[in-house]
Design a protein around this motif. Structure first.
Motif, PDB file in Angstrom:
ATOM      1  N   ASN A   1      11.652  -5.230  -2.946  1.00 28.10           N
ATOM      2  CA  ASN A   1      12.166  -4.743  -4.227  1.00 28.10           C
ATOM      3  C   ASN A   1      11.240  -5.128  -5.371  1.00 28.10           C
ATOM      4  OD1 ASN A   1      14.569  -3.470  -3.368  1.00 28.10           O
ATOM      5  ND2 ASN A   1      15.719  -5.383  -3.418  1.00 28.10           N
ATOM      6  N   ALA A   2      10.771  -6.381  -5.351  1.00 32.20           N
ATOM      7  CA  ALA A   2       9.896  -6.857  -6.419  1.00 32.20           C
ATOM      8  C   ALA A   2       8.563  -6.114  -6.412  1.00 32.20           C
ATOM      9  CB  ALA A   2       9.665  -8.361  -6.269  1.00 32.20           C
ATOM     10  N   ILE A   3       8.030  -5.868  -5.238  1.00 34.43           N
ATOM     11  CA  ILE A   3       6.733  -5.180  -5.129  1.00 34.43           C
ATOM     12  C   ILE A   3       6.831  -3.760  -5.679  1.00 34.43           C
ATOM     13  CG2 ILE A   3       5.065  -4.222  -3.497  1.00 34.43           C
ATOM     14  CD1 ILE A   3       5.631  -6.713  -1.726  1.00 34.43           C
ATOM     15  N   LEU A   4       7.784  -2.983  -5.180  1.00 30.18           N
ATOM     16  CA  LEU A   4       7.907  -1.596  -5.629  1.00 30.18           C
ATOM     17  C   LEU A   4       8.370  -1.527  -7.083  1.00 30.18           C
ATOM     18  CD1 LEU A   4       7.777   1.407  -5.052  1.00 30.18           C
ATOM     19  CD2 LEU A   4      10.086   1.282  -4.085  1.00 30.18           C
TER      20      LEU A   4
ATOM     21  N   ALA B   1       0.835  -1.207   0.000  1.00 33.76           N
ATOM     22  CA  ALA B   1       0.000   0.000   0.000  1.00 33.76           C
ATOM     23  C   ALA B   1       0.871   1.258   0.000  1.00 33.76           C
ATOM     24  CB  ALA B   1      -0.923  -0.015   1.216  1.00 33.76           C
ATOM     25  N   ALA B   2       1.944   1.240   0.782  1.00 25.72           N
ATOM     26  CA  ALA B   2       2.872   2.377   0.792  1.00 25.72           C
ATOM     27  C   ALA B   2       3.566   2.521  -0.558  1.00 25.72           C
ATOM     28  CB  ALA B   2       3.896   2.201   1.905  1.00 25.72           C
ATOM     29  N   ALA B   3       3.884   1.391  -1.200  1.00 29.08           N
ATOM     30  CA  ALA B   3       4.517   1.425  -2.520  1.00 29.08           C
ATOM     31  C   ALA B   3       3.569   2.006  -3.557  1.00 29.08           C
ATOM     32  CB  ALA B   3       4.968   0.026  -2.922  1.00 29.08           C
ATOM     33  N   ASP B   4       2.270   1.703  -3.452  1.00 26.85           N
ATOM     34  CA  ASP B   4       1.270   2.310  -4.339  1.00 26.85           C
ATOM     35  C   ASP B   4       1.272   3.832  -4.183  1.00 26.85           C
ATOM     36  OD1 ASP B   4       0.106   0.182  -5.759  1.00 26.85           O
ATOM     37  OD2 ASP B   4      -1.162  -0.364  -4.056  1.00 26.85           O
ATOM     38  N   TYR B   5       1.303   4.273  -2.944  1.00 24.27           N
ATOM     39  CA  TYR B   5       1.278   5.710  -2.660  1.00 24.27           C
ATOM     40  C   TYR B   5       2.535   6.382  -3.210  1.00 24.27           C
ATOM     41  CZ  TYR B   5       0.326   9.998  -0.043  1.00 24.27           C
ATOM     42  OH  TYR B   5       0.055  11.302   0.295  1.00 24.27           O
TER      43      TYR B   5
END
Length: 527
Positions: free
Chosen positions: A455-458, A409-413
């Protein structure tokens, strides 16, 4: 083929019996591999089980499903390797061919000898020799089996050590406090002789990487290797009085005259010959004149953890000709070429570990504070938008977030923030993955398992949001050197050279971050 110690006494008999029965009823990809092990022939997994390639993402759904079946709660006790050829009786060494991909399986077992039903075990895999160091690609199939792929190019034939370490079992590396679950248990060590079949012809040189090779259409996981083409011993270089490794001279100074996987001056890495390549292309090592020609008139914006401080200082000192001391976490400066004052560049660095640069462990959450967002925007647009922004999430996120879903969720933001900020500016976005935590840090909150997932998520979110972003895989670059503290204090790979005490020794290696400097120059500069 495993070097782990089996239990003694009657338990051994029971365990071997259970394992034999399990092998008989296992899917054919394991049973066939075990038969090939007996025959001593090279393994080729059945076509159905050959993956198209390692996944570039992290499976949040699989993580959410963990614990939904009773067998998920069965802990992995050990991993067993299947499919390896029989070693030579006299030496115990296994022989494999160069220039081919060899596929083996690590299978996770419970203490009673039953095969695990679920994935999530984090095995550190390492292939090392005097000429080659890499992390062999490992694919989690989600059923307790892990495909490992080994390949050594013909130019680097020789005897190698292949090992696997169970760092965390049962997805425990993703826990908010994983320290108590740390295993760090070596599962096997094999000696492998990679030989060239018949008359070997020197491999065709890799093409030189350009900025376009790092675009989001390319893999965000590089699965590269460190190689060394020099004939001298890799430990032959000693520290000088400044704590530096200045040993290469004459023909050994240059990539071209040593047939090293790079172009330019090999000695500039101060690595005694080690250099990193992605496996599909090799990097240019920039001299001061080339770097200044590229950077003149540019504004480069760094946003991330404190590793950026080291990288910027190393860029200034080892490439641009300065004698810069320690840098603050957040700063802005314009510098001129010491040899040509007409050439200037601006560097801006904003720490993202915490809105207050003197504090830590907030990570991407820093962007949730309006005052911090406004500060980032002001610095971004001050005197015009930057030519390039180099960003990463940082080790602080491994401490801040209680789950991968929270981090996502933070990576989405963060992705939405940066997409809006760079929209219409022409700024080149470069995502630099977070480094692999080293030594004692391997078992802490920001550990290799969690950082690979984050790393993969962001990285995947940036890939989808920004079509022309570049990706630099600092995680893969640092992984082969993360087992001890030879190159890292645990979280940094570019600390300044110093002839002082360092984790039980004197001095340390700093060339891993110097390599990163040259790769970032490739990402920033026009192709």
């Amino acid at each position: 083929m495993t070097a782990r110690a089996w239990p003694a006494g009657s338990a051994l008999v029971i365990l071997l019996l259970v394992s034999t029965i399990l092998l008989y009823f296992m899917p054919s990809r394991f049973r066939k591999g075990s038969l090939l092990l007996q025959s001593g022939k090279e393994v080729n997994s059945p076509q159905f089980f050959q993956p198209s390639g390692p996944s570039t993402g992290f499976d949040l759904l699989r993580l959410s499903e963990n614990g939904t079946r009773s067998c998920h709660n069965v802990s992995t006790a050990f991993g067993h390797l299947f499919g390896v050829p029989r070693p030579e009786e006299s030496s115990g060494i296994i022989t494999l061919s160069t220039d081919q991909v060899h596929r083996f399986w690590i299978v996770s077992f419970a203490a009673d000898g039953s095969k695990r039903c679920f994935g999530g075990d984090f095995y550190e895999t390492d292939l090392s020799g005097p000429k080659w160091k890499s992390r062999p690609p490992t694919t989690d199939f989600g059923d307790g089996s892990y495909l490992v792929e080994l390949k050594v190019d013909g130019d680097f034939a020789g005897i190698y050590s292949f090992k696997a370490i169970l760092l965390f079992a049962n997805l425990h590396g993703m826990d908010s406090h994983p320290e108590r679950w740390f295993r760090g248990q070596e599962q096997f060590v094999l000696q492998i002789n990679f030989t060239s079949s018949g008359e070997h012809h020197r491999s065709r040189p890799l093409p030189v990487c350009t900025s376009n090779d790092l675009k989001s259409s390319a893999p965000t996981k590089w699965w590269g290797q460190w190689t060394r083409s020099l004939t001298s011993n890799e430990n032959s270089c000693e520290l000088d009085h400044d704590g530096r490794y200045l040993c290469l001279d004459g023909d050994e100074k240059y990539c071209e005259t040593t047939s090293s996987r790079c172009t330019g001056t090999l000695a500039s890495l101060e690595s005694n010959g080690w250099v990193y390549s992605t496996g599909t292309c090799e990097f240019h090592l920039w001299n001061p004149s080339e770097a200044w020609q590229c950077l003149d008139g540019k504004k480069i914006f760094f946003w991330g953890d404190s590793n950026h401080q080291d990288t910027i200082r190393n860029l200034m000192n080892f490439v641009l000709g300065f004698h810069q001391g320690l840098l603050p976490r957040t700063f802005s400066t314009t510098v001129a070429n010491p040899s040509n004052s007409s050439q200037k560049m601006e560097v801006v660095s904003v720490f993202n570990g915490h809105p207050d640069p003197s504090r830590d462990d907030r990570g991407l959450e820093s962007l949730y504070e309006q005052q911090y967002r406004e500060f980032v925007e002001d610095e971004f647009f001050r005197d015009g938008s930057p030519d390039a922004v180099i960003l990463n999430s940082g080790l602080h996120d491994g401490i801040r977030w209680n789950s991968a879903a929270e981090f996502a969720a933070a990576a989405d933001y963060a992705t939405a923030f940066w997409k809006e900020l760079v929209n219409g500016t022409g700024t080149r976005v470069i995502f630099r993955s977070t480094v692999t935590p080293a030594g004692a840090s391997r078992g802490m909150q920001s550990n290799p398992a969690k950082m690979e997932a984050f790393n993969a998520i962001l990285g995947e979110k940036i890939r989808r949001a920004m079509d022309h972003a570049r990706f630099v895989d600092a995680y893969d670059m640092t992984f082969p050197w993360h087992y001890d503290h030879c190159c890292s204090d645990g979280g940094h790979y570019g600390r300044p050279p110093s002839l002082t005490s360092w984790h039980g020794g004197i001095g340390h290696r700093y060339f891993v971050d110097l390599m990163l400097v040259h790769i970032l120059l490739t990402a920033v500069c026009p192709s």
